[in-house]
Structure formats: structure tokens, C-alpha cells
Design an enzyme around this catalytic site. Structure first.
Site, PDB file in Angstrom:
ATOM      1  N   GLN A   1      -4.455  -1.316   9.615  1.00 26.04           N
ATOM      2  CA  GLN A   1      -4.662  -2.777   8.931  1.00 26.04           C
ATOM      3  C   GLN A   1      -5.155  -3.929   9.871  1.00 26.04           C
ATOM      4  O   GLN A   1      -4.805  -3.775  11.162  1.00 26.04           O
ATOM      5  CB  GLN A   1      -3.033  -3.043   8.536  1.00 26.04           C
ATOM      6  CG  GLN A   1      -2.933  -4.311   7.772  1.00 26.04           C
ATOM      7  CD  GLN A   1      -3.570  -4.264   6.423  1.00 26.04           C
ATOM      8  OE1 GLN A   1      -3.536  -3.239   5.848  1.00 26.04           O
ATOM      9  NE2 GLN A   1      -3.947  -5.455   5.950  1.00 26.04           N
TER      10      GLN A   1
ATOM     11  N   ASP B   1     -10.916   3.128   3.850  1.00 24.67           N
ATOM     12  CA  ASP B   1     -11.368   1.666   3.925  1.00 24.67           C
ATOM     13  C   ASP B   1     -12.673   1.446   3.629  1.00 24.67           C
ATOM     14  O   ASP B   1     -13.076   0.386   3.363  1.00 24.67           O
ATOM     15  CB  ASP B   1     -10.646   1.170   5.225  1.00 24.67           C
ATOM     16  CG  ASP B   1      -9.555   0.022   4.872  1.00 24.67           C
ATOM     17  OD1 ASP B   1      -9.226  -0.344   3.644  1.00 24.67           O
ATOM     18  OD2 ASP B   1      -8.717  -0.128   5.823  1.00 24.67           O
TER      19      ASP B   1
ATOM     20  N   LYS C   1       0.777  -1.183  -0.018  1.00 26.05           N
ATOM     21  CA  LYS C   1       0.043   0.082  -0.049  1.00 26.05           C
ATOM     22  C   LYS C   1       0.750   1.170  -0.117  1.00 26.05           C
ATOM     23  O   LYS C   1       0.611   2.225  -0.765  1.00 26.05           O
ATOM     24  CB  LYS C   1      -0.999  -0.109   1.112  1.00 26.05           C
ATOM     25  CG  LYS C   1      -1.991  -1.145   1.079  1.00 26.05           C
ATOM     26  CD  LYS C   1      -2.884  -1.379   2.252  1.00 26.05           C
ATOM     27  CE  LYS C   1      -3.888  -2.318   2.064  1.00 26.05           C
ATOM     28  NZ  LYS C   1      -4.635  -2.591   3.305  1.00 26.05           N
TER      29      LYS C   1
HETATM   30  N1  GUN Z   1      -7.101  -6.773   6.036  1.00 29.35           N
HETATM   31  C1  GUN Z   1      -7.287  -7.605   5.143  1.00 29.35           C
HETATM   32  N2  GUN Z   1      -7.623  -6.583   4.039  1.00 29.35           N
HETATM   33  C2  GUN Z   1      -7.795  -5.394   4.499  1.00 29.35           C
HETATM   34  C3  GUN Z   1      -8.022  -4.191   4.099  1.00 29.35           C
HETATM   35  O1  GUN Z   1      -8.379  -4.130   2.737  1.00 29.35           O
HETATM   36  N3  GUN Z   1      -8.090  -3.056   4.745  1.00 29.35           N
HETATM   37  C4  GUN Z   1      -7.658  -3.300   5.965  1.00 29.35           C
HETATM   38  N4  GUN Z   1      -7.301  -2.052   6.908  1.00 29.35           N
HETATM   39  N5  GUN Z   1      -7.205  -4.445   6.530  1.00 29.35           N
HETATM   40  C5  GUN Z   1      -7.139  -5.374   5.896  1.00 29.35           C
END
Ligand code: GUN
Length: 283
Positions: free
Chosen positions: A97, A120, A53
Site C-alpha cells: 500500500q 497492482d 481490500k
Molecule cells: N495508494 C493509493 N491507491 C493505491 C493503489 O491502488 N494501490 C496501492 N498499492 N497503493 C495505493
């Protein structure tokens, strides 16, 4: 006939190219989109996702801040930092996350992120807006699936869409997005009786179960569009999806591969949400 492979890398690249142009337009106005990524603990998969990311931000001209805490960080520490980031005008998106260590309440964390920076799309306000048919920030993975379906001009209105999986992050918002486009939507879960009877009825089949290769060719209607959200490692350590690609590819009309299907779109939609947030902040 072999299915058309729906290429998430190519679709993602096209979307990111358009985003980079918008980032440049913002730069002319003195605004750089900013994303804060909070990582708590040592989960190796989360580390890889977070690294990807941050790199995607850099490649697109988005400023990113990585905030890392050890697994024993207190909830107060994390919540306090989120509140600071909520008030920071250089930050337009905040992402924590998941998963979090068990002593930190995920609902508290998500509720503390300002909905205006919820890139998100996991805040209850964002999910509620989607439920009400007035989406704001949308969860990135199902949003990315919609981009792929639209790129390949898959008709949705009036068609049978089956979503296997009901998580708040993928299955439920996916179903709502398909419903919003007038598909006839069925959500299946691990408790669904005779899953194959449902999946065989799908014109569009989205699989997000976290169970490697669980959907096989005999469960798919000839000509169906199959989207595989899963990312798993098989016994040989290879990345595989929730769909058995080899047996489904000769039955479906379109299919996403793993890797290279939905995965690249998740990060792309995160960047898109961050740019939208920065554009709003810029007025
Ligand atoms: N864990 C697995 N997929 C995601 C996501 O798209 N965003 C976040 N914040 N955590 C995750």
C-alpha cells in the site's frame, strides 16, 4: 438533461459475481487465490483502503494475508518479506500500500515484487508492457475506469479523450489504455495552460488531480462522458470528487459519482488480477 449516473457499485458487483464463479472453479482444482497486502505505518486512509481490500478478498473467496509494519520499519525488512512472498506458492498477488514512509524507496519496493505477482500493475515491467501495447497486469484504477466505460457502451475509437493528471498510478496508464482503444488522447497537468480549453474539447474526460471539485460545468462539453477518479474530503468532511458533480451532471451525458463511481472498481480489478494470477499458476 441530467446525465446517466455510471454506477461503480453495480458494475463492480457484476464483475465480482463472475470472479466468484472463477474462484469456485479454481477451488475444484485445489487452488485458492492468495493476496498479500503489506502496510507500513499508520496512514489512516491507507488503513481504510487496506481493510476494504482484505474484506473484498474474503467476500470473493480469495485468501488474504495482511502484513503490517510500524512506520520505522527498515527497507530491508520490507524487501525481505516481499522476497519471501515472491517465493510463496500460496500467494498469487503482492500489493504494497502506498504511500510509504519517506525513508523507504518506493521504486526499490515496486521493483522487488515479482512481475508475475504484480497485481497492482505498478512494476516497471507491467507499465512497460502497457506502453508497448501488450498489457499484462494493469493498474487497477484506470483498468476499472475502462470496465465502467465498456459496461455503459461508451464508444472510444476516434473520440477525443482528455485525462487530467499524470500520475504513474492513474493518469499515465489511463491515457495508454484509452490510446490502446484508438481514442485521441490529451494528457493535462497542473502546468497546462488554459485547462478549460482542453477539457471542453473532451468527448471523454477523466479527472485524477486530487483537487476537490476543480472541474466545473463550464469546463465540460455538452454530452461529454465524465469520469471522476478523485476522492477528497471537503471542509465539511464530506467525500467529494475532483469534479463538481452538481454543475456537471446537467451538461454531461454520463458521469461517475463520488462515492460509488470509480472507487469500488479499483478493488474489483485488484481481485480480478489476483484471480488471473492464480489461474496462471494453476496452469
Ligand atoms: N495508494 C493509493 N491507491 C493505491 C493503489 O491502488 N494501490 C496501492 N498499492 N497503493 C495505493
Amino acid at each position: 438533461m441530467t446525465a446517466v449516473i455510471m454506477d461503480g457499485n453495480a458494475v463492480g458487483k457484476a464483475v465480482r459475481g463472475r470472479l466468484a464463479a472463477r474462484v469456485q472453479a479454481l477451488a475444484k482444482r485445489g487452488v485458492t487465490p492468495g493476496l498479500a497486502v503489506i502496510l507500513v505505518g499508520e496512514n489512516p486512509a491507507s488503513r481504510v483502503y487496506v481493510r476494504n481490500k482484505v474484506k473484498a478478498c474474503t467476500d470473493t473467496g480469495i485468501h488474504s494475508v495482511l502484513v503490517e509494519y510500524p512506520a520505522d520499519a527498515t527497507a530491508d525488512t520490507v524487501l525481505g518479506r516481499i522476497r519471501e512472498l515472491n517465493a510463496d506458492p500460496t500467494i498469487h498477488g503482492i500489493l504494497v500500500q502506498l504511500p510509504l514512509p519517506p525513508h523507504i524507496d518506493v521504486d526499490d519496493v515496486l521493483a522487488t515484487i515479482s512481475p508475475s505477482k504484480d497485481v497492482d500493475g505498478f512494476h516497471i515491467e507491467s507499465l512497460g508492457a502497457l506502453l508497448a501495447g501488450k498489457p499484462d497486469f494493469q493498474p487497477c484504477t484506470p483498468h476499472g475506469v475502462m470496465e465502467i466505460l465498456d459496461h455503459y457502451e461508451i464508444p472510444l475509437s476516434g473520440r477525443n479523450a482528455v485525462v487530467v493528471g499524470r500520475s504513474n498510478i492513474v493518469g499515465k496508464p489511463m491515457a495508454l489504455m484509452l490510446l490502446g482503444r484508438d481514442a485521441t488522447v490529451t494528457i493535462c497537468t497542473s502546468k497546462t495552460r488554459d485547462l478549460a480549453a482542453h477539457t471542453r474539447n473532451a468527448d471523454i474526460l477523466v479527472v485524477a488531480t486530487g483537487r476537490p471539485r476543480m472541474v466545473t460545468g463550464d469546463m465540460v462539453k455538452p454530452g461529454a462522458v465524465v469520469v471522476d477518479v478523485g476522492i477528497n474530503r471537503d471542509a465539511d468532511g464530506r467525500l467529494v470528487g475532483d469534479v463538481d458533480f452538481d454543475s456537471v451532471k446537467d451538461i454531461a451525458s454520463h458521469i461517475t459519482p463520488v462515492p460509488g463511481g470509480v472507487g469500488p472498481m479499483t478493488i474489483t480489478m485488484l481481485l480480478a488480477n489476483t484471480v488471473v494470477s492464480a489461474e496462471r499458476a494453476a496452469g
